[in-house]
Design an enzyme around this catalytic site. Structure first.
Site, PDB file in Angstrom:
ATOM      1  N   GLY A  14      55.040  30.445  32.096  1.00 29.45           N
ATOM      2  CA  GLY A  14      54.302  30.552  30.830  1.00 29.45           C
ATOM      3  C   GLY A  14      55.213  30.449  29.616  1.00 29.45           C
ATOM      4  O   GLY A  14      54.944  29.693  28.683  1.00 29.45           O
ATOM      5  N   ARG A  56      44.923  26.604  29.655  1.00 29.68           N
ATOM      6  CA  ARG A  56      44.241  26.705  30.943  1.00 29.68           C
ATOM      7  C   ARG A  56      42.814  26.159  30.862  1.00 29.68           C
ATOM      8  O   ARG A  56      42.313  25.594  31.835  1.00 29.68           O
ATOM      9  CB  ARG A  56      44.216  28.146  31.427  1.00 29.68           C
ATOM     10  CG  ARG A  56      45.579  28.542  31.964  1.00 29.68           C
ATOM     11  CD  ARG A  56      45.535  29.860  32.672  1.00 29.68           C
ATOM     12  NE  ARG A  56      46.772  30.048  33.417  1.00 29.68           N
ATOM     13  CZ  ARG A  56      47.412  31.208  33.534  1.00 29.68           C
ATOM     14  NH1 ARG A  56      46.933  32.288  32.969  1.00 29.68           N
ATOM     15  NH2 ARG A  56      48.509  31.277  34.230  1.00 29.68           N
ATOM     16  N   GLY A  83      53.592  32.250  39.097  1.00 25.24           N
ATOM     17  CA  GLY A  83      53.970  32.784  40.414  1.00 25.24           C
ATOM     18  C   GLY A  83      53.661  31.836  41.555  1.00 25.24           C
ATOM     19  O   GLY A  83      54.439  31.721  42.502  1.00 25.24           O
ATOM     20  N   LYS A  92      64.283  38.507  34.234  1.00 20.20           N
ATOM     21  CA  LYS A  92      64.815  39.322  35.329  1.00 20.20           C
ATOM     22  C   LYS A  92      65.246  38.515  36.539  1.00 20.20           C
ATOM     23  O   LYS A  92      64.566  37.579  36.940  1.00 20.20           O
ATOM     24  CB  LYS A  92      63.732  40.284  35.800  1.00 20.20           C
ATOM     25  CG  LYS A  92      63.438  41.422  34.868  1.00 20.20           C
ATOM     26  CD  LYS A  92      62.549  42.365  35.620  1.00 20.20           C
ATOM     27  CE  LYS A  92      61.917  43.415  34.759  1.00 20.20           C
ATOM     28  NZ  LYS A  92      60.656  43.836  35.388  1.00 20.20           N
TER      29      LYS A  92
HETATM   30  P1  ADP Z   1      58.545  32.234  32.350  1.00 22.38           P
HETATM   31  O1  ADP Z   1      57.312  32.831  31.716  1.00 22.38           O
HETATM   32  O2  ADP Z   1      58.844  30.871  31.815  1.00 22.38           O
HETATM   33  O3  ADP Z   1      58.523  32.314  33.841  1.00 22.38           O
HETATM   34  P2  ADP Z   1      59.968  34.714  32.133  1.00 22.38           P
HETATM   35  O4  ADP Z   1      58.678  35.423  31.890  1.00 22.38           O
HETATM   36  O5  ADP Z   1      60.672  34.950  33.400  1.00 22.38           O
HETATM   37  O6  ADP Z   1      59.788  33.137  31.886  1.00 22.38           O
HETATM   38  O7  ADP Z   1      61.013  35.098  31.004  1.00 22.38           O
HETATM   39  C1  ADP Z   1      60.711  34.911  29.640  1.00 22.38           C
HETATM   40  C2  ADP Z   1      61.232  36.061  28.823  1.00 22.38           C
HETATM   41  O8  ADP Z   1      62.610  36.282  29.067  1.00 22.38           O
HETATM   42  C3  ADP Z   1      61.077  35.782  27.363  1.00 22.38           C
HETATM   43  O9  ADP Z   1      60.210  36.739  26.791  1.00 22.38           O
HETATM   44  C4  ADP Z   1      62.488  35.924  26.814  1.00 22.38           C
HETATM   45  O10 ADP Z   1      62.539  36.574  25.567  1.00 22.38           O
HETATM   46  C5  ADP Z   1      63.167  36.764  27.866  1.00 22.38           C
HETATM   47  N1  ADP Z   1      64.619  36.588  27.828  1.00 22.38           N
HETATM   48  C6  ADP Z   1      65.307  35.437  27.963  1.00 22.38           C
HETATM   49  N2  ADP Z   1      66.622  35.656  27.795  1.00 22.38           N
HETATM   50  C7  ADP Z   1      66.770  36.953  27.536  1.00 22.38           C
HETATM   51  C8  ADP Z   1      67.902  37.789  27.264  1.00 22.38           C
HETATM   52  N3  ADP Z   1      69.117  37.297  27.199  1.00 22.38           N
HETATM   53  N4  ADP Z   1      67.686  39.111  27.038  1.00 22.38           N
HETATM   54  C9  ADP Z   1      66.434  39.604  27.079  1.00 22.38           C
HETATM   55  N5  ADP Z   1      65.348  38.884  27.334  1.00 22.38           N
HETATM   56  C10 ADP Z   1      65.502  37.564  27.564  1.00 22.38           C
HETATM   57 MG    MG Z   2      56.704  34.878  31.395  1.00 25.02          MG
END
Ligand code: ADP
Ligand code: MG
Length: 411
Positions: free
Chosen positions: A356, A40, A379, A205
């Site tokens: 992220g 950043r 977001g 999620k």
């Molecule tokens: P981003 O930051 O790219 O938007 P998110 O924060 O939504 O992504 O999700 C990232 C997290 O999701 C990571 O910490 C990863 O470990 C977790 N994750 C991915 N697949 C699984 C899974 N099958 N079970 C539990 N956690 C998961």
């Molecule tokens: Mg994340």
């Protein structure tokens, strides 16, 4: 939308000696007082350099963490000011001064003393609750520091805060910073995409990404779902998910989205094989299955799924990817995410990766430079892609009447 670019501003007005308030997103992760990932900081440099070259007096403002309206020394921006000074050393060396508040007499005095071509960094905006409350008096106090307002904080553009929206009408001239502009330019291509438009959504999620998934079903040709959210979809179809992360309160949403995707003929792809494990520990035993056993949890998409998603990426003309395909932080559970990162990087499509953790994954694989746009927005990117108007962007548009409520539709 009529938003003035930084270049247009520089062409229109001599900036030498002008007080330019730059709202940046310098909310960098910190651990034990050390700056973690500094992307950043690096992303904010082009706008600063451009304004320094124009000999402006830069008032630099940001939030850091969630101090909830109270002073918290561990969330001071002083170390960030030092890091910016250091980062500018080789590119455009200048003094980066720091003042330990963002409004008030001491701040005004420091602005008055600030020479042209130098930077004054303000203390964390969120030490005042008035920032997130978008208090008009606070917004006016911030605005009184500046002749010109530049918003480069795309990551906070979805928040109607004093520094992102409230102060903007009280400053004579406004413009979009280079980072904000590049985000808007790149993400706009997902609103009217060149087809096939292929999306990959993963992460922790369904509930985090429900809105964006719903919007993309209406626009995408193919969506590959991975990460933990895939198991809520599989569970909604009655497939065994063992101890995988399933959100029971989202099962109905998942059913509805699968039906809508079919109706729209949007291909919604779910994993057909899985990497499963009994625990999320480094070194835990992992195996590939097509049906998840009862006492195992899904931790990554399997190789067949990864191959299917890679094939979809190869055929795309526009790709949007948000959210890792598995628990990529653990090496044994990172193959699916790595495979997809390589496929997206190799695709001839216009490629956009946001989030992220997704950026961390892409950089871990070392293919960041081959992605057309790495969105720092989190977001804000997701809301923009959904077609929601971002308050920080709307505020920059001087032709538009301020909106009472955020409405769906082209931003
Ligand atoms: P981003 O930051 O790219 O938007 P998110 O924060 O939504 O992504 O999700 C990232 C997290 O999701 C990571 O910490 C990863 O470990 C977790 N994750 C991915 N697949 C699984 C899974 N099958 N079970 C539990 N956690 C998961
Ligand atoms: Mg994340």
């Amino acid at each position: 939308m009529a938003i003035q670019s930084l270049e247009a501003l520089i062409d229109a007005i001599p900036l030498a000696g002008k007080r330019v308030f730059v709202r940046a997103d310098l909310n960098v992760p910190q651990k034990n007082g050390q700056i973690g990932d500094d992307s950043r900081i690096r992303a904010s440099l082009p706008t600063l350099e451009r304004l320094l070259a124009a000999d402006a007096r830069i008032i630099l403002a940001s939030h850091l963490g969630r101090p909830k309206g109270k002073r918290d020394p561990s969330l001071s921006l002083a170390p960030i000011a030092a890091a910016i000074s250091k980062a500018l050393e080789k590119r455009h060396p200048t003094k980066v001064h720091f003042v330990d508040d963002c409004i008030g007499e001491a701040v005004s005095a420091a602005v008055d003393r600030l020479p042209a071509g130098e930077i004054l960094m303000l203390e964390n905006l969120r030490f005042h609750a008035a920032e997130t409350e978008n208090d008009p008096e606070f917004a006016k106090a911030l605005a009184s520091l500046a002749d010109i307002y530049v918003n480069d904080a795309f990551g906070t553009a979805h928040r109607a805060h004093a520094s992102t929206a409230g102060m903007v009408p009280f400053v004579a001239e406004v413009a979009a910073g280079l980072l904000l502009q590049s985000e808007l330019d790149a993400l706009s291509s997902t609103l009217d995409p060149e087809r096939p438009f292929v999306c990959f959504l993963g992460g922790a999620k369904v509930s985090d990404k429900l809105g964006v998934l719903e919007a993309l079903i209406e626009r995408a040709d193919t969506i590959g779902v991975g990460g933990a959210m895939a198991y809520t979809f599989l569970a909604s179809r009655g497939e065994p998910t063992g101890r995988s992360l399933v959100e029971p309160e989202r099962l109905d949403d998942a059913t509805r989205m699968l039906a809508r995707a079919e109706e729209r003929q949007c291909q919604l792809l779910l994993p057909i094989d899985h990497v499963v494990s009994r625990s999320l520990q480094e070194g835990a035993e992992a195996k590939v299955v097509s049906t998840i056993p009862e006492d195992f949890m899904g931790v990554d998409i399997g190789p067949q799924t990864a191959a299917r998603y890679a094939e979809a990426a190869a055929q795309a003309h526009t790709i949007l990817w948000n959210g890792p395909m598995g628990v990529f932080e653990i090496d044994a559970f990172a193959r699916g995410t790595e495979r997809l990162a390589r496929a997206v990087a190799a695709s001839d499509a216009r490629t956009i990766v946001g989030g992220g953790d997704s950026l961390a994954a892409v950089n871990k694989v070392g293919v960041g430079a081959q992605i057309d746009h790495l969105s720092t927005g989190g977001g804000a990117s997701l809301e923009f892609v959904q077609g929601l108007a971002l308050p920080g962007v709307v505020a920059l548009d001087r032709d538009q009447k301020p909106r009472e409520k955020r409405t769906k539709g082209a931003p």
